[in-house]
Design an enzyme around this catalytic site. Structure first.
Site, PDB file in Angstrom:
ATOM      1  N   HIS A  81       0.848  -1.190   0.000  1.00  0.00           N
ATOM      2  CA  HIS A  81       0.000   0.000   0.000  1.00  0.00           C
ATOM      3  C   HIS A  81       0.878   1.232   0.000  1.00  0.00           C
ATOM      4  O   HIS A  81       1.951   1.243   0.602  1.00  0.00           O
ATOM      5  CB  HIS A  81      -0.914   0.003   1.233  1.00  0.00           C
ATOM      6  CG  HIS A  81      -2.084   0.931   1.104  1.00  0.00           C
ATOM      7  ND1 HIS A  81      -1.986   2.267   1.399  1.00  0.00           N
ATOM      8  CD2 HIS A  81      -3.365   0.713   0.699  1.00  0.00           C
ATOM      9  CE1 HIS A  81      -3.176   2.833   1.187  1.00  0.00           C
ATOM     10  NE2 HIS A  81      -4.015   1.923   0.762  1.00  0.00           N
ATOM     11  N   GLU A 125      -7.712  -4.904  -0.405  1.00  0.00           N
ATOM     12  CA  GLU A 125      -8.285  -5.593  -1.554  1.00  0.00           C
ATOM     13  C   GLU A 125      -8.341  -7.112  -1.370  1.00  0.00           C
ATOM     14  O   GLU A 125      -9.227  -7.777  -1.903  1.00  0.00           O
ATOM     15  CB  GLU A 125      -7.497  -5.266  -2.831  1.00  0.00           C
ATOM     16  CG  GLU A 125      -7.876  -3.947  -3.465  1.00  0.00           C
ATOM     17  CD  GLU A 125      -7.173  -2.778  -2.812  1.00  0.00           C
ATOM     18  OE1 GLU A 125      -6.171  -3.020  -2.097  1.00  0.00           O
ATOM     19  OE2 GLU A 125      -7.606  -1.626  -3.005  1.00  0.00           O
TER      20      GLU A 125
END
Length: 254
Positions: A131, A189
């Site tokens: 991320h 996700e």
């Protein structure tokens, strides 16, 4: 529903947002545990700071354009596979690794490690991991992992959740071995894909469902930007060559 050759279903004012969404997709009310799982997802991903899509929305409306244009701009940024388009590929990765293990007869963990080695060697992006903001495990992943666990305990493919945890652990082990100087952890996700699959959604509408939630955050940011009424005009620094001579077009090398 139109893509599936089915007629649209009108919303029911007696239902909450997640329940309405599922009923309009299914054509019938969804079980309580499925509604609860989707509600958890929609709340968890409603807003996340100045993401690419949120920034796009604020830039558009900062020109004194309208709310609709700002949301359309946000959707344009959101659909990219590095942003809102990531949940589908994350689930596909788990399915591909499961298929490899079924064909080879090897343990799922071994196939997950082999797949990760191959992906890193080829420069393939690890969907569901890493991320731009977090160097630790994405806190939203923890919330959605718990939601997925509750959902799969009460029905559906319970082995999928266990297999996903095995794949996750194996991938993280390889990432720590191969990239010891970097903290690459599970992001939102990975478990988004499991939750949305568990509530019965097709991968093709994972990103639109994400947007069903994120539109709340976008509109809040847009309203804030309207209130500030300042034009967003970031500055850039030129880093190219200096003092080049202009060459006529006919004299340039082709």
């Amino acid at each position: 529903r139109l893509r599936a050759g089915l007629p649209p279903v009108a919303p029911d004012a007696r239902l909450r947002h997640a329940a309405n969404y599922l009923a309009m997709l299914r054509g019938a009310p969804a079980p309580d545990e499925v509604v609860r799982a989707l509600e958890t997802y929609l709340v968890t991903v409603n807003d996340h700071g100045l993401s690419a899509s949120t920034f796009a929305a604020r830039v558009v409306v900062s020109t004194r354009s309208d709310m609709l244009s700002a949301i359309v701009g946000a959707l344009g940024a959101f659909k990219g596979p590095l942003h809102g388009g990531a949940p589908g590929p994350a689930l596909e990765m788990v399915f591909r690794i499961r298929e490899r293990a079924a064909r080879s007869g090897k343990p799922l963990e071994d196939e997950a490690r082999a797949w990760t080695d191959e992906a890193l060697a080829s420069g393939e992006r690890m969907m569901g991991f890493g991320h731009r903001v977090y160097s630790v495990r994405d806190p939203r992943a923890e919330v959605l992992a718990a939601a997925a666990a509750r959902l799969f305990e009460r029905g559906g493919d319970a082995t999928l959740y266990a297999d996903a945890r095995t794949v996750e652990a194996a991938i993280l082990d390889v990432l720590r071995e191969r990239k010891p100087g970097r903290r690459i952890e599970t992001n939102v996700e990975f478990y988004t894909a499991l939750v949305l699959h568990g509530v019965g959604l097709e991968p093709e509408i994972f990103t639109p469902t994400f947007a069903v939630s994120r539109v709340g955050g976008w509109t809040a940011h847009v309203l804030e930007q309207i209130g500030e009424d300042t034009l967003m005009r970031p500055m850039s620094t030129y880093v190219g060559e200096l003092h080049d001579r202009w060459v006529p077009a006919e004299a340039r090398a082709m």
